[in-house]
Enzyme design. Structure first.
Site, PDB file in Angstrom:
ATOM      1  N   HIS A 138      83.274   4.006  -3.598  1.00 20.97           N
ATOM      2  CA  HIS A 138      82.074   3.742  -4.410  1.00 20.97           C
ATOM      3  C   HIS A 138      82.056   4.647  -5.644  1.00 20.97           C
ATOM      4  CE1 HIS A 138      80.439   2.702  -0.281  1.00 20.97           C
ATOM      5  NE2 HIS A 138      80.187   1.597  -0.955  1.00 20.97           N
ATOM      6  N   SER A 188      86.072   2.713   3.440  1.00 14.66           N
ATOM      7  CA  SER A 188      85.001   1.799   3.808  1.00 14.66           C
ATOM      8  C   SER A 188      83.893   2.611   4.465  1.00 14.66           C
ATOM      9  CB  SER A 188      85.533   0.774   4.812  1.00 14.66           C
ATOM     10  OG  SER A 188      84.465   0.149   5.470  1.00 14.66           O
TER      11      SER A 188
END
Ligand code: PAF
Length: 282
Positions: free
Chosen positions: A37, A185
């Site tokens: 991210h 993840s």
């Protein structure tokens, strides 16, 4: 970084930024932020004047209520990670704020939603399209940043933007991996140690499959991937498909034109991991 939990003050603040002529970059997330991210945030910062990140665990894209209940929620550590990067606005709305009424829209993505994730997670992409279109209409970004790890999601969102003629540029960003190759993840946090230990086999096998594609047929490569990963007692392949990168139609031969991508979903215990690899560029 300013935190907003409601739509209207965020929209007012962004209107002022837009009036100053600033370009707005948007990174939608479900939180539990990791380096993947943050690389999207950095990419947005490098291309835009203002970076907006949203953290919203979107209930409409979960086809499994346990998955929704167990999805990691780590706002404080997310804020502290974001504070070390260039993010001007954090949007952290409640479900009621995003969905004051149930969203009954049904999107039609044709083949893009029928294969792979679409087959195994019915309704998932409809929920993604509902929330992404809502978030886009709240933030009105110039550019939005999505990781290539969710390869099918990226294809769906590009099509959503085309179909709705939304004035936003979708910027695909590279997969970020742990040193042992496991694709980053939020779900990695949920892996038991024994599953975490064998999860790197997924990307190792994808790399080997790519090498093998020089000498073996598509079907042989597919069999190889299934055998290798399922041989580990702790991993179970849900699907492995080699598809055209734009239509997502499974390819039958390496000689077909276009870019081919191998996409995989694997259960490591109860945790479902996805990954993909580009096979060749004709
Ligand atoms: O990729 C995700 O984290 C989610 O699917 C997204 C795009 C934030 C929509 O909820």
């Amino acid at each position: 970084m300013k935190l907003y939990t409601t739509i209207s003050p965020l929209q007012q603040a962004l209107k002022i930024e837009r009036e100053k002529g600033f370009k707005i970059g948007f990174v939608p997330t479900m939180g539990a932020l990791h380096e993947g991210h943050l690389s999207l945030v950095d990419q947005a910062a490098s291309m835009c004047d203002i970076v907006v990140v949203s953290i919203f665990v979107n209930p409409t894209q979960f086809n499994d209520t346990n998955d929704l209940a167990n999805y990691p929620r780590t706002l404080e550590s997310d804020r502290s990670l974001l504070s070390k990067h260039r993010c001007e606005y954090l949007f952290f709305p409640t479900v009621e704020e995003v969905y004051p009424e149930p969203d009954t829209r049904i999107f039609d993505f044709g083949n893009l939603e029928k294969v792979m994730e679409g087959e195994f997670r019915p309704g998932h992409f409809n929920g993604v399209a509902q929330v992404v279109s809502r978030l886009f209409s709240i933030v009105l970004p110039d550019m939005a940043f999505f990781g290539r790890k969710d390869f099918q999601q990226l294809a769906i969102i590009k099509q959503l933007v085309r179909h709705l003629n939304l004035p936003v540029e979708i910027v695909p960003c590279e997969i970020v991996r742990e040193v042992d190759g496991l694709a980053m993840s939020s779900r990695n946090k949920l892996l038991l140690p024994e599953h975490r230990a064998c999860a790197p086999l997924i990307y190792k096998t994808l790399r080997e499959a790519r090498k093998l594609s020089q000498i073996k047929s598509v079907d042989e490569v597919k069999d190889f991937v299934l055998e290798q990963i399922n041989a580990s007692q702790l991993l179970r392949v849900e699907y492995f498909e080699i598809v055209d990168d734009t239509t997502l139609v499974p390819v039958g031969s390496w000689l077909q034109p276009g870019i081919k991508v191998g996409c995989i979903a694997v259960f490591a215990g109860k945790i479902r991991l996805i990954d993909n690899i580009i096979f060749n560029i004709n």
